[in-house]
Design an enzyme around this catalytic site. Structure first.
Site, short mmCIF file in Angstrom:
data_model
loop_
_atom_site.label_atom_id
_atom_site.label_comp_id
_atom_site.label_asym_id
_atom_site.label_seq_id
_atom_site.Cartn_x
_atom_site.Cartn_y
_atom_site.Cartn_z
N PRO A 2 84.28 157.35 -61.33
CG PRO A 2 83.40 159.48 -61.64
CD PRO A 2 83.01 158.07 -61.28
CD GLU A 3 89.84 154.23 -61.20
OE1 GLU A 3 91.04 154.16 -60.87
OE2 GLU A 3 89.33 153.46 -62.04
CE LYS A 61 87.89 155.23 -56.08
NZ LYS A 61 87.25 153.92 -56.37
CG HIS A 95 69.77 161.35 -66.81
ND1 HIS A 95 68.95 160.34 -66.35
CD2 HIS A 95 69.89 161.16 -68.16
CE1 HIS A 95 68.60 159.57 -67.37
NE2 HIS A 95 69.15 160.04 -68.46
NE ARG A 114 73.92 151.94 -63.09
CZ ARG A 114 74.62 150.80 -63.10
NH1 ARG A 114 75.82 150.77 -63.66
NH2 ARG A 114 74.13 149.71 -62.55
NE ARG A 157 96.72 146.43 -45.23
CZ ARG A 157 95.49 146.93 -45.14
NH1 ARG A 157 94.47 146.21 -45.54
NH2 ARG A 157 95.29 148.13 -44.65
NE ARG A 266 84.98 146.83 -60.23
CZ ARG A 266 85.33 148.07 -59.88
NH1 ARG A 266 85.67 148.33 -58.61
NH2 ARG A 266 85.34 149.05 -60.75
#
Length: 276
Positions: A2-3, A61, A95, A114, A157, A266
């Site tokens: 989840p973001e 998050k 779970h 998980r 950066r 990713r």
């Protein structure tokens, strides 16, 4: 995982259900998910039982449950994490690993297939006790983050743009899905280095970041498999995605085929024509 939009949706769902409720019992079926200092499970339970939930907020998050004591409970859903509010009599599936019973007959259930999710109980003045909470970058939707402030974050950066947006020290809350969408709508290739962006491109990333994250919240987040809100309902922003998980499909802007590459391990999706 989840973001920001998904976590914000969970927080908004929890607030009216559990604010001002008192924790009456704590059941822990998977002790590894409790990251209380020194992993003292009994101290974790003792500190929580009898405390009142005063507020629920989000930082990046992380879900922050503020208590009427000198402690805050911090929860990170990580992969497959769900935070649900259910009546005591409702069925618990296998779970459900951590349960917080409340004085109104409801339970906050941390369901995590998980088992990667974490629950911290920290001193309010010591956010460093909760993983990376203290080291998060600015909130992308904060009124205090102006476009000029955002552009300053790019100084020195040189990371790839996809990696930079995923860096929680650079900006908080963005993950794989929304990074792809932000870069597509900003017409910036995910494998460009940050130091090559023009001022106009940085501004485009800023405005698209805020627009897409806000829209993600409006749509209740993105649900591909596990994510649901506090009521167990899926989000619908997946229907608005233009590149993420659309490899081989035609671009909605130019008819080129969406490509997939790996960046920082990713899966990353982009249009080779629109994102030059």
């Amino acid at each position: 995982m989840p973001e920001l939009p998904e976590v914000e949706t969970v927080v908004k769902g929890l607030r009216p259900l559990v604010t001002d409720k008192i924790v009456t019992a704590v059941e822990i079926r998977e002790e590894n998910m409790i990251a209380y200092p020194e992993a003292d499970i009994q101290a974790f339970k003792d500190s929580l039982i009898g405390s009142k939930i005063k507020a629920i907020n989000r930082r990046g998050k992380y879900i922050i449950i503020e208590l009427n004591t000198d402690k805050n409970m911090v929860i990170h859903l990580r992969m497959t994490g769900k935070l649900l509010v259910k009546e005591v009599k409702e069925f618990r599936d296998k779970h459900t690993h951590v349960v917080f019973s409340l004085n109104d007959g409801q339970e906050i259930r941390f369901n995590n297939i998980r088992k990667f999710g974490r629950v911290y109980l920290i001193d309010k003045n010591h956010p460093e006790q909760a993983g990376g909470l203290a080291d998060l970058g600015p909130e992308p939707l904060s009124d205090n983050l102006t476009v000029e402030d955002f552009k300053k974050l790019f100084e020195k950066r040189r990371a790839l743009m996809k990696s930079l947006l995923l860096n929680q020290h650079f900006i908080a809350g963005i993950g794989n899905i929304y990074a792809d969408e932000i870069l597509f709508r900003s017409q910036v290739r995910p494998d460009r280095t940050a130091d090559t962006l023009t001022e106009l491109e940085k501004e485009a990333v800023y405005h698209n970041m805020r627009e897409i994250l806000r829209k993600g919240i409006i749509y209740g987040g993105t649900s591909f498999s596990d994510y649901v809100n506090a009521f167990g309902e899926k989000g619908s922003f997946q229907e608005e995605l233009r590149v993420h998980q659309r490899e081989g499909e035609k671009c909605c802007n130019c008819d080129s085929l969406i490509k997939k590459i790996k960046i920082s391990g990713r899966s990353t999706y982009f249009c080779p024509q629109c994102q030059k």
